[in-house]
Design a protein around this motif. Structure first.
Motif, mmCIF file in Angstrom:
data_model
loop_
_atom_site.group_PDB
_atom_site.id
_atom_site.type_symbol
_atom_site.label_atom_id
_atom_site.label_comp_id
_atom_site.label_asym_id
_atom_site.label_seq_id
_atom_site.Cartn_x
_atom_site.Cartn_y
_atom_site.Cartn_z
ATOM 1 N N SER A 336 0.628 -1.326 0.272
ATOM 2 C CA SER A 336 -0.340 -0.211 0.054
ATOM 3 C C SER A 336 0.989 1.100 -0.317
ATOM 4 O O SER A 336 1.823 1.800 1.040
ATOM 5 N N ILE A 342 -4.386 0.768 -1.813
ATOM 6 C CA ILE A 342 -3.519 -1.197 -2.265
ATOM 7 C C ILE A 342 -3.228 -1.154 -4.185
ATOM 8 O O ILE A 342 -3.911 -0.158 -3.836
ATOM 9 N N TYR A 377 3.641 2.214 -3.596
ATOM 10 C CA TYR A 377 3.255 1.425 -2.903
ATOM 11 C C TYR A 377 4.547 1.041 -1.840
ATOM 12 O O TYR A 377 5.172 -0.536 -2.573
#
Lengths: 541, 109
Positions: A336, A342, A377
């Protein structure tokens, strides 16, 4: 005065000898083993020699004040408790207290002090110190055990790069913390046919890692005792029995079990609650999530009497020589960003497609993970595992492209140099270029890489070499999991002086100088824990 | 890598064959030490030397320095194409006296 059944070992530091005598007298019947000194320099020597539980420290001393001495003590031991005893009157702004309490393990008592109060303080501080010390030791042992478990786990898994006559597989394996519940393996069943398992045991940490080890052994045994005609559903049924019966349904695993047949270019697999394979089609450039009919089964370990069945659950895919397959565990798609969004399957697929478009080299998993992190991420909640498998076409028929893997051993790296030299001579006839390549590779692998990989315990290939002969240049790329390093863009000049200080330069710059004189361009990049070094050597004529 | 030695006109000739590199350079240094300090004139015959890397070359340079420190010299003879290129790439040819054949190298002492 005992704490946890042991006497207290105390060092008192005060420039006034009379204060030390008084203190010694006061503590002599209290089970306190006391050493005294009046000079800072002597105090630090005593601390290094003896295992004190506490230091009583005067602040005003002529040669070195208490705060200077504390700085020296902290450089040696950051946790040893210190009680500052002082007659100094603090300022209105509490400067003294502030300075004392800037260090978490320093306490304060004003002179003249009440003996009982001092004794109580010593007892309480030493009690905390010994208890914290035990906790620290416990965590250190735990960390060491986890490091060892991590090493054992890595020994069970294939090396990050595996190159066989039929296929090339690269893998990226990243536990959330040291050990992982992800598992993968690729085992030969018969010539050209390989069984593959990619699994994700629920949860992570020690319990998942223990399951992983047990499953690894079980699957190896199942493959060993089965005949050439291995049945994917039989494997899943046995794994289901392991989770449901042997382990009494305390955990479960999602997995892909697959059979790669590189003789006829066919992949057969069953997904047991696991995300399917991604396939890159070299002709269209597209990356597709396989399993067009949405076939599949439940994870192993969910239902005791569930029977896995190839007829209804297996997917069959025909592929080209250039196709690449990617398997992942959900740790990747659950990564995430700072907004807690995510990554998800589709964004992963797009990043994978882009990475494969940039390069079809076997290290795509590392490029993808790098791209994912660059896209923001970066939070990992679960173990991450990604595999890339493709047919080894390079070994078979390419004239301008050579892939080699090597173990970090001088004998083997010397052999690699010879292989490259033969390949260059065979395909270009250029002897000078061949010698340059051989020398460059030897210098790089022996002087730089061997140093970076000196602590590698695991057997097998650690280094991947990729050599491409273009019309006007040769591109040599080397990937390894050694220490990070950067290329010195201004190495010493290559002239006869590099032999002047022979012994010194042998380990400090001569290799780089030789490399730089051969390769016009050197570039270093790091993708996760993988070094990528590229060399471009211009061809003459 | 293999080493053979013999003497001609008070000059020690060491024939080095195979590949001289980090794996075996210590053997060359050991062999050379057997002749020191009694001998100080050496020729390395490289007719059968297939390849040497910078560590191997470093070993040859160490021998040269030991010989000159003992008021002697070390000359190189019979460099083949491939090893000649290594000497050129690394500029090592500048610090050695290099001869086409062993006899010329021995005669140069």
């Amino acid at each position: 005065m005992k704490v946890y059944g042991r006497d207290i070992k105390l060092l008192a530091v005060d420039s006034e000898t009379v204060n030390l005598l008084l203190l010694e007298e006061a503590l002599k019947d209290k089970d306190v083993d006391i050493d005294c000194c009046s000079v800072g320099g002597e105090a630090i020597e005593l601390i290094k020699k003896n295992n004190y539980d506490i230091v009583l420290l005067d602040i005003v001393m002529p040669d070195m004040d208490g705060f200077e001495l504390r700085k020296l003590i902290r450089a040696y031991d950051q946790y040893l408790p210190i009680i500052c005893l002082t007659a100094i009157i603090d300022t209105i702004h509490n400067d003294l207290i502030e300075k004392i309490s800037a260090d978490q393990a320093t306490y304060y008592m004003k002179k003249p002090f009440n003996l009982d109060r001092l004794l109580n303080m010593i007892k309480s501080v030493v009690k905390t110190y010994r208890s914290d010390d035990e906790t620290r030791k416990y965590y250190t042992t735990l960390e060491e055990n986890l490091d060892l478990a991590s090493e054992v786990q890595h020994l069970l898994l294939p090396n990050w790069i595996m190159m066989k006559e039929d296929f090339i597989m690269s893998s990226l394996y990243k536990p959330v913390y040291k050990i992982s519940g992800d598992i993968f393996d690729l085992t030969k069943v018969s010539p050209g046919r390989y069984f593959m398992l990619l699994g994700d045991i629920a949860g992570h940490g020690i319990q998942a890692a223990l399951y992983m080890s047990a499953i690894h052994a079980l699957v190896k045994t199942l493959i060993m005792v089965s005949d050439d005609d291995i049945k994917l559903d039989d494997i899943l049924n046995r794994l289901n029995s392991f989770f449901c019966v042997d382990m009494q349904k305390k955990n479960y695993m999602t997995c892909l079990v697959a059979l790669f047949d590189f003789n006829i270019n066919k992949l057969t697999f069953i997904s047991a609650g696991h995300l399917s394979f991604f396939m890159h089609d070299a002709e269209s450039g597209e990356v597709k999530l396989l399993n067009p009919e949405n076939k599949g089964a439940i994870p192993v370990g969910w239902v005791n009497d569930y029977v896995f069945n190839c007829k209804t659950e297996a997917v069959e895919i025909d592929f080209d020589d250039d196709s690449s397959f990617f398997g992942i565990t959900d740790g990747i798609i659950e990564m995430s960003n700072e907004k807690d969004a995510i990554l998800g399957i589709e964004k992963f697929r797009l990043l994978l497609e882009k990475s494969v478009a940039d390069t079809i080299s076997p290290v795509v998993p590392y490029y993808v993970c790098h791209a994912i992190e660059k896209a923001g991420y970066t939070n990992i909640e679960d173990d991450v595992c990604m595999l890339m498998i493709k047919k080894n076409k390079v070994l078979k028929d390419e004239k301008n492209h050579l892939h080699l893997t090597a173990v970090p051993d001088i004998l083997h790296t010397d052999f690699m140099g010879m292989e490259c030299e033969h390949f260059i001579i065979k395909n270009t006839g250029d002897e000078k270029l061949a010698v340059e390549l051989e020398l460059l590779l030897n210098e790089f692998l022996n002087n730089i890489l061997m140093h970076g990989l000196e602590k590698c315990q695991q057997e097998g290939p650690k280094i991947l070499v990729d050599l491409v002969i273009n019309e006007d240049e040769v591109v040599l790329k080397i990937w390894d999991k050694g220490k990070p390093w950067t290329f010195n863009t201004n190495p010493i000049a290559i002239d006869e002086n590099i032999w002047d200080d022979n012994n010194k330069l042998a380990t400090a710059g001569r290799g780089m100088a030789i490399i730089k004189s051969i390769a016009g361009k050197v570039e270093c990049n790091r993708y996760g824990d993988l070094n990528e070094t590229s060399f471009i050597i211009k061809r003459e004529g | 890598m293999k080493l053979k030695s013999h003497k001609k006109n008070d000059v020690v000739i060491i024939e080095i064959s195979g590949r001289l590199n980090a794996v075996n350079v210590h053997l060359l240094k050991k062999k050379f030490q057997e002749f020191c300090p009694e001998e100080n004139s050496f020729v390395f015959d490289l007719t059968s030397l297939e390849y040497l890397d910078s560590t191997g070359l470093g070993g040859v340079v160490s021998c040269l320095k030991a010989a000159t420190n003992n008021n002697g010299d070390l000359k190189i003879a019979c460099l083949q194409n491939k090893t000649k290129m290594v000497f050129e790439i690394t500029r090592a040819y500048k610090i050695f006296d290099i001869f086409e054949d062993v006899d010329s190298a021995v005669a140069a002492f």
